[in-house]
Design a protein around this motif. Structure first.
Motif, mmCIF file in Angstrom:
data_model
loop_
_atom_site.group_PDB
_atom_site.id
_atom_site.type_symbol
_atom_site.label_atom_id
_atom_site.label_comp_id
_atom_site.label_asym_id
_atom_site.label_seq_id
_atom_site.Cartn_x
_atom_site.Cartn_y
_atom_site.Cartn_z
ATOM 1 N N ALA A 5 0.815 -1.208 0.000
ATOM 2 C CA ALA A 5 0.000 0.000 0.000
ATOM 3 C C ALA A 5 0.842 1.249 0.000
ATOM 4 O O ALA A 5 0.359 2.331 -0.300
ATOM 5 N N ASN A 6 2.106 1.156 0.371
ATOM 6 C CA ASN A 6 2.969 2.329 0.411
ATOM 7 C C ASN A 6 3.581 2.656 -0.933
ATOM 8 O O ASN A 6 4.294 3.640 -1.073
ATOM 9 N N ILE A 7 3.342 1.843 -1.958
ATOM 10 C CA ILE A 7 3.865 2.149 -3.284
ATOM 11 C C ILE A 7 2.924 3.125 -3.948
ATOM 12 O O ILE A 7 1.713 2.893 -4.010
ATOM 13 N N PRO A 8 3.428 4.259 -4.445
ATOM 14 C CA PRO A 8 2.545 5.262 -5.018
ATOM 15 C C PRO A 8 1.779 4.710 -6.204
ATOM 16 O O PRO A 8 2.356 4.140 -7.123
ATOM 17 N N ARG A 156 1.043 -6.721 -11.045
ATOM 18 C CA ARG A 156 1.816 -5.702 -10.312
ATOM 19 C C ARG A 156 2.714 -6.334 -9.252
ATOM 20 O O ARG A 156 3.848 -5.884 -9.032
ATOM 21 N N ALA A 157 2.238 -7.388 -8.606
ATOM 22 C CA ALA A 157 3.010 -8.024 -7.541
ATOM 23 C C ALA A 157 4.236 -8.765 -8.056
ATOM 24 O O ALA A 157 5.081 -9.194 -7.270
ATOM 25 N N ALA A 158 4.375 -8.908 -9.397
ATOM 26 C CA ALA A 158 5.496 -9.657 -9.963
ATOM 27 C C ALA A 158 6.352 -8.802 -10.887
ATOM 28 O O ALA A 158 7.144 -9.340 -11.663
ATOM 29 N N TYR A 159 6.231 -7.480 -10.814
ATOM 30 C CA TYR A 159 7.032 -6.614 -11.687
ATOM 31 C C TYR A 159 8.537 -6.886 -11.539
ATOM 32 O O TYR A 159 9.280 -6.898 -12.518
ATOM 33 N N GLY A 160 8.988 -7.073 -10.308
ATOM 34 C CA GLY A 160 10.413 -7.288 -10.075
ATOM 35 C C GLY A 160 10.903 -8.577 -10.699
ATOM 36 O O GLY A 160 11.956 -8.615 -11.340
ATOM 37 N N ARG A 161 10.136 -9.652 -10.538
ATOM 38 C CA ARG A 161 10.547 -10.933 -11.101
ATOM 39 C C ARG A 161 10.564 -10.895 -12.625
ATOM 40 O O ARG A 161 11.452 -11.474 -13.263
ATOM 41 N N ALA A 162 9.586 -10.203 -13.216
ATOM 42 C CA ALA A 162 9.564 -10.095 -14.672
ATOM 43 C C ALA A 162 10.769 -9.306 -15.177
ATOM 44 O O ALA A 162 11.426 -9.692 -16.157
ATOM 45 N N ALA A 163 11.085 -8.191 -14.499
ATOM 46 C CA ALA A 163 12.269 -7.418 -14.873
ATOM 47 C C ALA A 163 13.536 -8.245 -14.686
ATOM 48 O O ALA A 163 14.478 -8.141 -15.484
ATOM 49 N N GLY A 164 13.567 -9.068 -13.649
ATOM 50 C CA GLY A 164 14.722 -9.920 -13.420
ATOM 51 C C GLY A 164 14.920 -10.932 -14.531
ATOM 52 O O GLY A 164 16.054 -11.208 -14.945
ATOM 53 N N GLY A 347 26.312 -6.666 -8.480
ATOM 54 C CA GLY A 347 25.858 -5.282 -8.346
ATOM 55 C C GLY A 347 25.012 -4.827 -9.513
ATOM 56 O O GLY A 347 23.945 -4.223 -9.330
ATOM 57 N N ILE A 348 25.441 -5.123 -10.745
ATOM 58 C CA ILE A 348 24.670 -4.673 -11.901
ATOM 59 C C ILE A 348 23.369 -5.446 -12.026
ATOM 60 O O ILE A 348 22.336 -4.902 -12.426
ATOM 61 N N GLY A 349 23.384 -6.731 -11.656
ATOM 62 C CA GLY A 349 22.157 -7.519 -11.705
ATOM 63 C C GLY A 349 21.100 -6.993 -10.748
ATOM 64 O O GLY A 349 19.919 -6.875 -11.101
ATOM 65 N N PHE A 350 21.509 -6.656 -9.538
ATOM 66 C CA PHE A 350 20.582 -6.093 -8.551
ATOM 67 C C PHE A 350 20.090 -4.711 -8.973
ATOM 68 O O PHE A 350 18.884 -4.426 -8.965
ATOM 69 N N ALA A 351 21.017 -3.827 -9.334
ATOM 70 C CA ALA A 351 20.671 -2.429 -9.549
ATOM 71 C C ALA A 351 19.782 -2.235 -10.772
ATOM 72 O O ALA A 351 18.778 -1.514 -10.712
ATOM 73 N N GLU A 352 20.118 -2.856 -11.887
ATOM 74 C CA GLU A 352 19.309 -2.658 -13.100
ATOM 75 C C GLU A 352 17.898 -3.212 -12.927
ATOM 76 O O GLU A 352 16.932 -2.604 -13.406
ATOM 77 N N THR A 353 17.767 -4.338 -12.245
ATOM 78 C CA THR A 353 16.436 -4.890 -11.988
ATOM 79 C C THR A 353 15.625 -3.953 -11.110
ATOM 80 O O THR A 353 14.435 -3.712 -11.365
ATOM 81 N N ALA A 354 16.248 -3.386 -10.083
ATOM 82 C CA ALA A 354 15.551 -2.457 -9.192
ATOM 83 C C ALA A 354 15.165 -1.181 -9.918
ATOM 84 O O ALA A 354 14.069 -0.640 -9.708
ATOM 85 N N GLU A 355 16.040 -0.665 -10.780
ATOM 86 C CA GLU A 355 15.742 0.566 -11.510
ATOM 87 C C GLU A 355 14.514 0.393 -12.410
ATOM 88 O O GLU A 355 13.605 1.237 -12.408
ATOM 89 N N SER A 356 14.470 -0.691 -13.166
ATOM 90 C CA SER A 356 13.333 -0.925 -14.067
ATOM 91 C C SER A 356 12.038 -1.102 -13.287
ATOM 92 O O SER A 356 10.985 -0.573 -13.679
ATOM 93 N N THR A 357 12.101 -1.825 -12.176
ATOM 94 C CA THR A 357 10.891 -2.054 -11.391
ATOM 95 C C THR A 357 10.397 -0.767 -10.745
ATOM 96 O O THR A 357 9.187 -0.547 -10.641
ATOM 97 N N ALA A 358 11.322 0.087 -10.310
ATOM 98 C CA ALA A 358 10.917 1.356 -9.704
ATOM 99 C C ALA A 358 10.120 2.200 -10.682
ATOM 100 O O ALA A 358 9.114 2.828 -10.318
ATOM 101 N N VAL A 359 10.532 2.233 -11.952
ATOM 102 C CA VAL A 359 9.788 2.979 -12.968
ATOM 103 C C VAL A 359 8.410 2.362 -13.180
ATOM 104 O O VAL A 359 7.394 3.062 -13.250
ATOM 105 N N ALA A 360 8.352 1.037 -13.279
ATOM 106 C CA ALA A 360 7.081 0.356 -13.509
ATOM 107 C C ALA A 360 6.089 0.587 -12.379
ATOM 108 O O ALA A 360 4.892 0.785 -12.613
ATOM 109 N N LEU A 361 6.570 0.598 -11.131
ATOM 110 C CA LEU A 361 5.688 0.764 -9.987
ATOM 111 C C LEU A 361 5.212 2.203 -9.812
ATOM 112 O O LEU A 361 4.099 2.448 -9.353
ATOM 113 N N ALA A 362 6.049 3.152 -10.180
ATOM 114 C CA ALA A 362 5.754 4.549 -9.871
ATOM 115 C C ALA A 362 4.848 5.222 -10.890
ATOM 116 O O ALA A 362 4.256 6.253 -10.582
#
Length: 429
Positions: A5-8, A156-164, A347-362
Motif C-alpha cells: 500500500a505504500n507504493i505510489p 503488479r506483484a510480480a514486476y520485479g521478477r519479470a524485470a529480473g 551489483g549490476i544484476g541487482f541495480a538494473e532490476t531495481a531501476e526498471s521495477t521502480a519505474v514500472a511501480l511509480a
C-alpha cells in the motif's frame, strides 16, 4: 518487508487483467509467469547474443580486415553508445500507445538484426560506422516499447521478477555471444561469423512477437493515434525525477566492463603470466561476471517484489563499492580480481532490476514508456561520463584513483537510495 500500500499508485491506473495461463495478483503466486514474460526474456537473450557476437569481433574486423586503427573503433563505439541513450528517450513517447508497442519492439529487433549482420558485408570503415549507428539507434528506440510491453503482461506483484527475467536473459546472452564468436571464427572466419549474427537476432524478433501476442489479451486502451510527448512535467510531478537522483549517481560510477578487463589483464600479467594468458584469464573472469549478473537479476527480481526496489538497489551499489575497491587496491593475484568481477556482476544484476521495477511501480501505463525512455537516457549518459572521466584519471594519475572515483559515486547512490522509496504523501492516492 515493504507494504504494497505504500507504493505510489497514480490515479486511473487500471488493474492488471487476467490473461490465459495467468491469474490476477494475489490468487496464485505461481501463475505470474506466462509465455509473454518468457518471450521477452528469450528475446533479450538472443538479441544480446547476436550483438555481443559482433561486438567481440568488431576490433579484429576493423583492424585486420579493413585495416583501420583504434581511433576508428573508439569513434564508432562512442557515437553508437551516445545514440542508444538519445534513441531510448525518443522511444518513450512512441511506446505510450499500447497498440503501437508491439510493432516498435518487433521492428526494432529486426532492424537491429539486419544492420548488425550487414557489418560483415562492409568493405569500408564508414559503412561499418553507419550500420553500427543504425543498429544501436534501433536498439534504443525498441527498449521502452519492450519494457512497457513486459509490464503490461505482468501482475503488479510480480514486476520485479519479470524485470529480473528480462535482465537475466540479457546477461546470459552476453556470455553466449562471445563464446559463439570464438567458435565461429575458428570454423568460418570473422566476416562470415558477423553475417551469421542475423540468426540469433531473428530468433529474438520471433520471441518478442510471441510476447506481443500475449499483450493483446490485456489491451484495454482502444487503438488510435495519441499525441507524442515526453510528458516531462507529469514525470516530475509523479516523483520519477526524484527517483532518478540515486540512479544518476549509480550510473556515474558504472564503468564500462572493458575497463575492468583492461585492469585485470595488467594485474594478472604482473603475477608472472604472459600477456596472452593474462588476457584469456581476464576474458574468462568477464564471462563469470556475466554469469553472476544473470543469477543476481533473477534473485534481485524476487527480492524487489518482497521488499521494494530501494533495498535491492542499495545492495547493488554497496556490492559495487566493494568490487571497485578490490580493483583499486588488489594485489597481483587472481583471487581478488575474480572476486571483483563477481561482485560487479552481482551489483549490476541487482541495480538494473531495481531501476526498471521502480519505474514500472511509480508510473501509470500511459507514462511508463516516457519513464523508461528517460531512465535509458540517464543510464547511457552516466555510463559514458563515468568511463570517459575514469579513463582520464587513469591516464593522469593511476588505475587506483580511477576506481576509487567510481566507488565514490556508487557510495553516493547508496546514501541517496531513499529517493527510490515511495512518497508517503502519494500513497493511496
Amino acid at each position: 518487508m515493504a507494504d504494497e500500500a505504500n507504493i505510489p499508485a497514480p490515479d486511473h491506473v487500471p488493474e492488471p487483467q487476467a490473461v490465459p495461463g495467468q491469474d490476477t495478483p494475489g490468487e496464485d503466486e505461481e501463475a505470474w509467469l506466462n509465455k509473454g514474460i518468457l518471450g521477452v526474456g528469450t528475446a533479450s537473450f538472443f538479441s544480446d547474443a547476436g550483438h555481443e557476437l559482433v561486438t567481440s569481433l568488431l576490433p579484429s574486423f576493423l583492424t585486420s580486415t579493413l585495416h583501420a586503427g583504434p581511433a576508428a573503433l573508439g569513434a564508432i563505439e562512442g557515437v553508437s553508445d551516445a545514440l542508444v541513450g538519445l534513441s531510448k528517450l525518443a522511444g518513450g513517447p512512441l511506446a505510450a500507445e499500447p497498440s503501437r508497442r508491439a510493432r516498435i519492439a518487433s521492428g526494432g529487433y529486426l532492424l537491429t538484426a539486419a544492420a548488425t549482420a550487414l557489418i560483415g558485408a562492409a568493405s569500408m570503415v564508414w559503412q561499418v560506422a553507419v550500420l553500427r549507428a543504425l543498429a544501436w539507434a534501433a536498439r534504443g528506440i525498441r527498449s521502452p516499447a519492450r519494457d512497457t510491453l513486459l509490464v503490461s503482461i505482468t501482475p503488479r506483484a510480480a514486476y520485479g521478477r519479470a524485470a529480473g527475467i528480462e535482465r537475466a536473459g540479457d546477461n546470459a546472452g552476453a556470455i553466449a555471444g562471445p563464446l559463439l564468436a570464438g567458435l565461429l571464427v575458428g570454423l568460418i572466419g570473422v566476416r562470415e561469423a558477423i553475417l551469421l549474427s542475423f540468426i540469433p537476432s531473428i530468433l529474438a524478433a520471433a520471441a518478442i512477437t510471441l510476447a506481443a501476442r500475449q499483450a493483446r489479451h490485456v489491451l484495454t486502451t482502444p487503438a488510435g493515434r495519441t499525441k507524442l510527448s515526453f510528458n516531462l512535467g507529469e514525470l516530475r510531478r509523479s516523483g520519477a525525477a526524484r527517483a532518478l537522483i540515486p540512479v544518476s549517481f549509480f550510473e556515474l560510477g558504472n564503468l564500462a566492463t572493458t575497463m575492468l578487463i583492461l585492469h585485470a589483464t595488467d594485474l594478472l600479467t604482473g603475477e608472472g603470466r604472459d600477456p596472452a594468458a593474462a588476457t584469456a584469464l581476464a576474458i574468462f573472469f568477464y564471462a563469470a561476471h556475466n554469469g553472476a549478473a544473470t543469477v543476481a537479476s533473477l534473485i534481485g527480481g524476487h527480492l524487489v517484489d518482497r521488499t521494494g526496489p530501494r533495498p535491492v538497489f542499495a545492495a547493488g551499489g554497496t556490492v559495487y563499492v566493494g568490487a571497485y575497491l578490490l580493483f583499486a587496491f588488489s594485489p597481483h593475484t587472481w583471487g581478488p580480481v575474480l572476486a571483483g568481477f563477481l561482485l560487479a556482476g552481482i551489483g549490476i544484476g541487482f541495480a538494473e532490476t531495481a531501476e526498471s521495477t521502480a519505474v514500472a511501480l511509480a508510473l501509470p501505463d500511459r507514462l511508463r514508456g516516457n519513464g523508461f525512455g528517460v531512465l535509458g537516457l540517464v543510464q547511457s549518459a552516466g555510463d559514458i561520463g563515468a568511463t570517459v572521466t575514469a579513463g582520464i584519471l587513469w591516464a593522469v594519475f593511476s588505475p587506483a584513483v580511477a576506481f576509487t572515483y567510481a566507488a565514490a559515486w556508487m557510495l553516493a547512490s547508496v546514501l541517496f537510495s531513499r529517493a527510490l522509496a515511495p512518497d508517503k504523501a502519494q500513497a493511496g492516492s
